[in-house]
Motif scaffolding. Structure first.
Motif, mmCIF file in Angstrom:
data_model
loop_
_atom_site.group_PDB
_atom_site.id
_atom_site.type_symbol
_atom_site.label_atom_id
_atom_site.label_comp_id
_atom_site.label_asym_id
_atom_site.label_seq_id
_atom_site.Cartn_x
_atom_site.Cartn_y
_atom_site.Cartn_z
ATOM 1 N N ALA A 172 0.842 -1.188 0.000
ATOM 2 C CA ALA A 172 0.000 0.000 0.000
ATOM 3 C C ALA A 172 0.881 1.243 0.000
ATOM 4 C CB ALA A 172 -0.922 0.018 1.215
ATOM 5 N N ALA A 173 0.433 2.267 -0.745
ATOM 6 C CA ALA A 173 1.188 3.517 -0.842
ATOM 7 C C ALA A 173 0.207 4.683 -0.894
ATOM 8 C CB ALA A 173 2.087 3.527 -2.081
ATOM 9 N N ARG A 174 0.617 5.810 -0.325
ATOM 10 C CA ARG A 174 -0.217 7.016 -0.378
ATOM 11 C C ARG A 174 -0.210 7.618 -1.775
ATOM 12 N NH1 ARG A 174 2.360 7.555 4.500
ATOM 13 N NH2 ARG A 174 4.016 8.780 3.519
ATOM 14 N N GLN A 175 0.952 7.667 -2.386
ATOM 15 C CA GLN A 175 1.091 8.239 -3.720
ATOM 16 C C GLN A 175 1.354 7.136 -4.728
ATOM 17 O OE1 GLN A 175 4.201 11.147 -3.495
ATOM 18 N NE2 GLN A 175 3.023 12.554 -2.217
ATOM 19 N N VAL A 176 0.876 7.329 -5.932
ATOM 20 C CA VAL A 176 1.065 6.341 -6.995
ATOM 21 C C VAL A 176 2.532 6.325 -7.390
ATOM 22 C CG1 VAL A 176 0.407 5.661 -9.326
ATOM 23 C CG2 VAL A 176 -1.285 6.692 -7.802
ATOM 24 N N PRO A 177 3.211 5.169 -7.341
ATOM 25 C CA PRO A 177 4.642 5.117 -7.675
ATOM 26 C C PRO A 177 4.883 5.261 -9.170
ATOM 27 C CG PRO A 177 3.821 2.931 -7.140
ATOM 28 C CD PRO A 177 2.700 3.880 -6.878
ATOM 29 N N GLU A 178 6.149 5.116 -9.545
ATOM 30 C CA GLU A 178 6.532 5.247 -10.948
ATOM 31 C C GLU A 178 5.995 4.077 -11.774
ATOM 32 O OE1 GLU A 178 7.944 7.858 -12.183
ATOM 33 O OE2 GLU A 178 8.226 8.839 -10.234
ATOM 34 N N GLU A 179 6.028 4.277 -13.105
ATOM 35 C CA GLU A 179 5.484 3.275 -14.019
ATOM 36 C C GLU A 179 6.210 1.929 -13.894
ATOM 37 O OE1 GLU A 179 2.928 3.298 -15.911
ATOM 38 O OE2 GLU A 179 2.322 5.391 -15.814
ATOM 39 N N GLU A 180 7.534 1.958 -13.706
ATOM 40 C CA GLU A 180 8.289 0.716 -13.646
ATOM 41 C C GLU A 180 7.907 -0.102 -12.414
ATOM 42 O OE1 GLU A 180 12.184 2.846 -11.568
ATOM 43 O OE2 GLU A 180 12.356 1.831 -13.500
ATOM 44 N N ILE A 181 7.458 0.546 -11.336
ATOM 45 C CA ILE A 181 6.997 -0.170 -10.154
ATOM 46 C C ILE A 181 5.579 -0.678 -10.368
ATOM 47 C CG2 ILE A 181 6.590 -0.005 -7.675
ATOM 48 C CD1 ILE A 181 9.512 0.150 -8.461
ATOM 49 N N ILE A 182 4.714 0.159 -10.935
ATOM 50 C CA ILE A 182 3.326 -0.242 -11.160
ATOM 51 C C ILE A 182 3.259 -1.450 -12.091
ATOM 52 C CG2 ILE A 182 1.103 0.530 -12.065
ATOM 53 C CD1 ILE A 182 1.831 3.344 -11.294
ATOM 54 N N ALA A 183 4.137 -1.483 -13.099
ATOM 55 C CA ALA A 183 4.100 -2.576 -14.078
ATOM 56 C C ALA A 183 4.370 -3.925 -13.441
ATOM 57 C CB ALA A 183 5.121 -2.306 -15.188
ATOM 58 N N GLY A 184 5.074 -3.971 -12.312
ATOM 59 C CA GLY A 184 5.359 -5.251 -11.685
ATOM 60 C C GLY A 184 4.168 -5.854 -10.972
ATOM 61 N N PHE A 185 3.185 -5.047 -10.599
ATOM 62 C CA PHE A 185 2.007 -5.542 -9.882
ATOM 63 C C PHE A 185 0.912 -5.838 -10.891
ATOM 64 C CE2 PHE A 185 4.380 -3.278 -6.682
ATOM 65 C CZ PHE A 185 4.185 -4.034 -5.532
ATOM 66 N N ALA A 186 0.574 -7.119 -11.002
ATOM 67 C CA ALA A 186 -0.426 -7.525 -11.992
ATOM 68 C C ALA A 186 -1.823 -7.060 -11.617
ATOM 69 C CB ALA A 186 -0.403 -9.044 -12.156
ATOM 70 N N SER A 187 -2.135 -6.938 -10.314
ATOM 71 C CA SER A 187 -3.451 -6.511 -9.855
ATOM 72 C C SER A 187 -3.295 -5.231 -9.031
ATOM 73 C CB SER A 187 -4.117 -7.603 -9.011
ATOM 74 O OG SER A 187 -4.258 -8.799 -9.755
ATOM 75 N N ARG A 188 -4.323 -4.361 -9.119
ATOM 76 C CA ARG A 188 -4.239 -3.066 -8.444
ATOM 77 C C ARG A 188 -5.591 -2.720 -7.839
ATOM 78 N NH1 ARG A 188 -1.742 -1.005 -14.079
ATOM 79 N NH2 ARG A 188 0.062 -2.374 -14.052
#
Length: 578
Positions: A172-188
């Motif tokens: 869990a994060a308060r702010q949306v991280p960078e694209e390279e981090i988001i791409a690693g999580f298949a579900s959001r």
């Protein structure tokens, strides 16, 4: 008691959708979940609820938890759970240690699976005497880990390779991280976020307008559009009711705790220190990437071993982007340059570390220089050909090396050779077929002997292409450990000698002639296409001119025909009567 549907082991209760149906998702299909949202939206409450439900519905033999807290108070109720691998931690350095221990567990599981021939956790547990549990890292405050560079690579490594071995992340994060981090999580799961841009990066358009708390947009791995859900917030009393039957006392894993605590101390003797020292001495330089490849280490542990090697005066100090040098007496002596024109046999050449100087033959009495001239002239082309095969690859960029390997395979009769562009193939670079057999080839250029990490990646990547035979093609030789693992997994190893054989055919006179003819044909084809295009344009211009001229001619002819008629046959004017 709260209204929660009956859950199977390793299932997550996300919430209820707009039709008031429960949204339940298996953990192994998730397999990693990123939760983002502003303060007060229910982000931490969701993590606490999922932790309580997982512990309530799954026994400790099937599930172990690693709890990383941001404030130190969110997970205090779970301290006595037998599912915990280590105590909940909140300090940034302790979080980094926990991520390092998870990465080491990941590498260990892959090595164990490779020895027994298992590809996934379920396959291994069916044949193992002691089954391995799933591991879930619940992270509240992802920003603390993203601020540490070594932890970013560890998170990406677990997201890419964790599912087959049963290691998952719910962060869990308060702010949306960078694209390279988001791409690693298949579900959001997106609660209300600050801006429209942040919502779009999460793949949840409209998340900036969601009411708070509890309303979120859930985007699982196999859904095209996000689903609006209302998450369930559990009170402290409800959580106590859920975990009371299973909170029988903690049973921490001593090895995991020891690995996690190593980052906090600067004096612990690393078991990989001696092996890393030998790798550095053999390679002639030191870097974190070298230790990560050769020793299968994470970034933090590799950097710590480098610090120890520097303290022991094995390597020099940090010099920016340059690799660290090996200091005397550990540095290898440089080999003497080979005399030009002497034929070198690769199979009988002496090692670089101990060059052997051949005594020069005694000169002839009459003409000492004459007997040497024919030999030098005769062997000179062969020396150039050997140097241009493999040694020319040592300084290539990775992209150029992949295309060179693909061209060499085509020259050796391989069919349907193509350089891949897939994102889930774990580094498979070239696909080829030969004699009805499909090959999934990892083409990588290394500066030192290749370890078992490349074998593992090729084995995992070949599964992406079905029944293809995994192959590692490189410009270096392989370590004994890599050859042993390749033999057990059925991975073919094409090292420096095999690449040299492929390139000899590629560099042969016949192949060069074919490539020259192909280039000439391409140039002729381009010129012909340009000529055809120019001729077509010219024809169009001429045709357009003819049409315009014809139109003008028709108008002029019409004027010539109608003018006399208008002149001679115009009506006469009537005279007015007086």
């Amino acid at each position: 008691m709260c209204s929660i549907p009956e859950l199977k082991p390793l299932e997550l209760y996300i919430g209820t959708n707009e039709a008031q149906n429960a949204v339940v998702y298996p953990l192994d299909q998730l397999p990693h979940l990123l939760v983002c949202g502003m303060n007060g939206c229910g982000r931490s409450s969701f993590l606490r609820a999922q932790t309580a439900l997982l512990a309530h519905g799954t026994p400790a033999e099937q599930l172990r938890l690693v709890l990383l807290d941001e404030t130190g108070v969110e997970f205090v109720q779970f301290k006595e759970l037998p599912h915990l691998l280590m105590p909940p931690v909140s300090a940034p350095e302790k979080k980094a240690g926990a991520m390092l221990a998870l990465c080491m567990e990941l590498q260990w599981r892959y090595s164990v699976f490779a020895k027994c021939g298992a590809r996934e956790l379920e396959d291994y547990n069916q044949q193992a005497e002691t089954p391995l549990p799933h591991i879930v890292a619940v992270i509240d405050g992802l920003e603390d880990l993203l601020a540490q560079k070594e932890c970013v690579g560890q998170i990406q490594q677990i997201c890419q390779k964790g599912r087959p071995v049963g290691i998952h992340i719910i962060a869990a994060a308060r702010q949306v991280p960078e694209e390279e981090i988001i791409a690693g999580f298949a579900s959001r799961l997106a609660f209300r976020v600050a801006t429209k841009n942040a919502a779009n990066r999460m793949g949840a358009p409209g998340a900036e307008l969601l009411p708070i708390p509890g309303t979120a947009l859930f985007s699982p791995i196999n859904y095209a559009n996000p689903v609006r859900v209302q998450t369930k917030e559990l009170t402290d009393e409800e959580i106590e009711t859920l975990i009371a039957p299973v909170a029988t006392g903690h049973h921490y894993d001593d090895d995991f705790v020891r690995e996690a605590s190593r980052v906090e101390s600067d004096e612990w003797p690393d078991p990989m220190y001696e092996y890393a020292r030998q790798c550095v001495i053999e390679a002639g330089y030191a870097s974190t990437s070298l230790l990560q490849r050769r020793c299968n280490l994470g970034y933090a542990r590799a950097a710590h071993i480098l610090d120890q090697l520097e303290q022991a005066k094995v390597i020099g100090p940090y010099e920016g982007a340059q690799p660290r040098v090996v200091l005397p007496p550990y540095a290898k002596p440089k080999a003497a340059p080979t005399a030009k024109g002497i034929k070198i046999n690769r199979s009988t050449a002496p090692p670089v570390s101990a060059p052997v100087t051949e005594p020069a033959p005694p000169p002839a009495e009459e003409t000492p220089a004459q007997p040497l001239v024919p030999e030098i002239v005769e062997t000179q082309p062969e020396v150039q050909r050997q140097v241009s095969t493999v040694q020319g690859c040592d300084d290539m960029e990775g992209h150029d090396f992949e295309h060179l390997c693909a061209d060499a395979l085509r020259a050796n009769g391989y069919k349907q050779v193509q350089v891949t562009q897939a994102s889930g193939d774990y580094g498979i670079d070239v696909l080829a077929q030969n004699n009805g057999v499909s090959y999934a080839i990892q083409c990588k250029r290394y500066n030192s002997p290749v370890g078992n990490h490349a074998v593992q990646e090729a084995y995992a990547g070949a599964a992406y292409y079905g029944s293809s035979v995994p192959v590692v093609l490189t410009n270096q030789d392989f370590t004994p450990a890599a050859r042993e693992m390749a033999a057990s997994l059925g991975v073919k190893l094409w090292g420096r000698s095999e690449l040299d054989d492929l390139l000899r055919v590629y560099e042969s006179t016949e192949q060069r002639r074919k490539r020259m003819i192909l280039k000439i044909l391409k140039v002729v084809l381009k010129i012909a296409l340009y000529a055809i295009g120019a001729a077509a344009v010219a024809l169009l211009v001429v045709a357009a001119g003819i049409v315009v001229i014809s139109a003008y001619a028709m108008v002029f002819a019409a004027i010539l025909v109608l003018a006399p008629i208008l002149v001679f046959f115009r009506p006469k004017k009537r005279r007015r009567r007086r």
